[in-house]
Design a protein around this motif. Structure first.
Motif, PDB file in Angstrom:
ATOM      1  N   GLU A 252       0.851  -1.193   0.000  1.00  0.00           N
ATOM      2  CA  GLU A 252       0.000   0.000   0.000  1.00  0.00           C
ATOM      3  C   GLU A 252       0.882   1.237   0.000  1.00  0.00           C
ATOM      4  OE1 GLU A 252      -3.795   0.319   2.451  1.00  0.00           O
ATOM      5  OE2 GLU A 252      -2.453   1.665   3.573  1.00  0.00           O
TER       6      GLU A 252
ATOM      7  N   ARG B  97       0.531   5.592   0.248  1.00  0.00           N
ATOM      8  CA  ARG B  97      -0.305   6.775   0.462  1.00  0.00           C
ATOM      9  C   ARG B  97       0.478   7.991  -0.019  1.00  0.00           C
ATOM     10  NH1 ARG B  97      -0.556   6.763   6.626  1.00  0.00           N
ATOM     11  NH2 ARG B  97       1.635   6.322   6.180  1.00  0.00           N
TER      12      ARG B  97
ATOM     13  N   ALA C 129       0.313  12.203  -1.355  1.00  0.00           N
ATOM     14  CA  ALA C 129      -0.447  13.452  -1.376  1.00  0.00           C
ATOM     15  C   ALA C 129       0.176  14.407  -2.384  1.00  0.00           C
ATOM     16  CB  ALA C 129      -0.461  14.099   0.010  1.00  0.00           C
TER      17      ALA C 129
ATOM     18  N   ARG D 299      -1.841  -1.255  -3.785  1.00  0.00           N
ATOM     19  CA  ARG D 299      -2.923  -0.270  -3.734  1.00  0.00           C
ATOM     20  C   ARG D 299      -2.332   1.106  -3.465  1.00  0.00           C
ATOM     21  NH1 ARG D 299      -7.145   0.583   1.103  1.00  0.00           N
ATOM     22  NH2 ARG D 299      -8.686   1.879   0.049  1.00  0.00           N
ATOM     23  N   VAL D 300      -2.726   2.100  -4.271  1.00  0.00           N
ATOM     24  CA  VAL D 300      -2.257   3.472  -4.102  1.00  0.00           C
ATOM     25  C   VAL D 300      -3.440   4.349  -3.697  1.00  0.00           C
ATOM     26  CG1 VAL D 300      -1.194   5.482  -5.210  1.00  0.00           C
ATOM     27  CG2 VAL D 300      -0.411   3.168  -5.785  1.00  0.00           C
ATOM     28  N   MET D 301      -3.295   5.039  -2.576  1.00  0.00           N
ATOM     29  CA  MET D 301      -4.316   5.966  -2.106  1.00  0.00           C
ATOM     30  C   MET D 301      -3.815   7.395  -2.315  1.00  0.00           C
ATOM     31  SD  MET D 301      -5.758   4.098   1.333  1.00  0.00           S
ATOM     32  CE  MET D 301      -4.140   3.998   2.084  1.00  0.00           C
TER      33      MET D 301
ATOM     34  N   CYS E  54      -4.256  11.489  -1.880  1.00  0.00           N
ATOM     35  CA  CYS E  54      -4.855  12.615  -1.156  1.00  0.00           C
ATOM     36  C   CYS E  54      -4.559  13.878  -1.966  1.00  0.00           C
ATOM     37  CB  CYS E  54      -4.263  12.719   0.245  1.00  0.00           C
ATOM     38  SG  CYS E  54      -4.886  14.130   1.190  1.00  0.00           S
TER      39      CYS E  54
ATOM     40  N   GLN F 250       0.260  10.948   7.899  1.00  0.00           N
ATOM     41  CA  GLN F 250      -1.011  10.641   7.247  1.00  0.00           C
ATOM     42  C   GLN F 250      -0.803  10.127   5.825  1.00  0.00           C
ATOM     43  OE1 GLN F 250      -2.574  14.695   8.843  1.00  0.00           O
ATOM     44  NE2 GLN F 250      -4.411  13.509   8.391  1.00  0.00           N
ATOM     45  N   VAL F 251       0.366  10.403   5.257  1.00  0.00           N
ATOM     46  CA  VAL F 251       0.730   9.874   3.943  1.00  0.00           C
ATOM     47  C   VAL F 251       2.179   9.414   3.993  1.00  0.00           C
ATOM     48  CG1 VAL F 251      -0.916  11.321   2.678  1.00  0.00           C
ATOM     49  CG2 VAL F 251       1.421  12.153   3.065  1.00  0.00           C
ATOM     50  N   ASP F 252       2.561   8.572   3.040  1.00  0.00           N
ATOM     51  CA  ASP F 252       3.947   8.095   2.973  1.00  0.00           C
ATOM     52  C   ASP F 252       4.871   9.151   2.385  1.00  0.00           C
ATOM     53  OD1 ASP F 252       3.559   5.370   3.958  1.00  0.00           O
ATOM     54  OD2 ASP F 252       2.370   5.098   2.140  1.00  0.00           O
TER      55      ASP F 252
END
Length: 268
Positions: free
Chosen positions: A61, A63, A65, A90-92, A94, A109-111
């Motif tokens: 995963e 994350r 932004a 999976r890429v989320m 923001c 909150q993000v990588d």
């Protein structure tokens, strides 16, 4: 092996095997503990398999932004290639205002984030991926349209729609104007560049943004000129926590984003 078993018996304070001249057999304590030991071994095997999946990017995963502008034009290009190569990850995303990006990283909150350079912070690792220059945008019938280049002083009393003062892009504008000793007629302050461009398109103001703010020419009917005398540099960075080794998936997508930003910049 017998030495390891004896050490385990010493640590557990129980006898796991009964030994006699006919052989070695599980003791009653050993039989009682066997299901637990089997579960531990099974869990450890799954742990090994999961670690292998992560290391070879079979799953994971990420994350990330970035500004709404990058999320709409550059990030999908990087993600398309990344997903084709590593479909199990999976890429989320923001997508948010530029000024919020550093804190998203600081607060874990993000990588990582793709953002304008921030002041030196020992908590953050920043890698330069692109340098470009601030530009002025205006409607096609604006008086500035007659010029091939526009200097900061030529902005004069032109009404401007600028990002709010917390934005690092606005801070570049304010620092440049301050060094020149000029006053800028800020008519509107907004959070997002697209809002400033929409006001610009309607002839309500001009705006000052990086060149990639108008990646697709037909998004807004605006013209653009790089501001000169001086040219104001904007540095685009990849930003992550300084004290953390990124997971393999995070590091790989970091590399894909860097390469895509640089590729897009090189072609136009």
């Amino acid at each position: 092996l017998s030495l390891l078993i004896k050490e385990l018996e010493r640590v557990l304070c129980v006898t796991l095997f009964d030994r006699n001249t006919r052989g070695v057999y599980l003791s009653q304590a050993g039989k009682d503990l066997l299901p637990t030991a089997q579960r531990i071994l099974s869990d450890f095997q799954r742990l090994e398999e999961s670690a292998e999946d992560l290391s070879r990017l079979a799953r994971g995963e990420v994350r990330v932004a970035c500004s709404a502008v990058l999320a709409a034009n550059i990030l999908p290009l990087a993600l398309r290639q990344f997903e084709a190569d590593f479909p199990g990850i999976r890429v989320m995303i923001c997508d948010t205002a530029e000024q919020t990006l550093p804190d998203l990283v600081r607060n874990d909150q993000v990588d990582f984030a793709i953002a304008t350079q921030v002041e030196a912070d020992p908590r953050l690792h920043q890698e330069l991926i692109l340098s470009d220059h601030m530009a002025v945008y205006f409607a096609p019938d604006h008086p500035l349209a007659i010029h091939d280049t526009v200097t900061w002083r030529q902005l004069g009393n032109t009404p401007l729609a600028l990002l709010d003062r917390s934005s690092p892009l606005r801070q570049i504008v304010d620092r440049t104007a301050g060094r020149l000793g000029i006053w800028l007629n800020v008519r509107y302050e907004v959070t997002f560049g697209n809002t400033a461009l929409a006001l610009t398109e309607q002839g309500l103001a001009a705006t000052i943004l990086p060149p990639n703010a108008l990646r697709t020419p037909d998004t807004f009917n605006c013209q653009r000129r790089i501001l000169t005398k001086p040219v104001a540099e904007r540095k685009m960075m990849l930003i992550r926590l300084a004290n953390r080794t990124p997971a393999p998936a995070v590091q790989t997508f970091w590399d894909y984003c860097r390469n895509e930003v640089q590729t897009v910049a090189s072609v136009g």
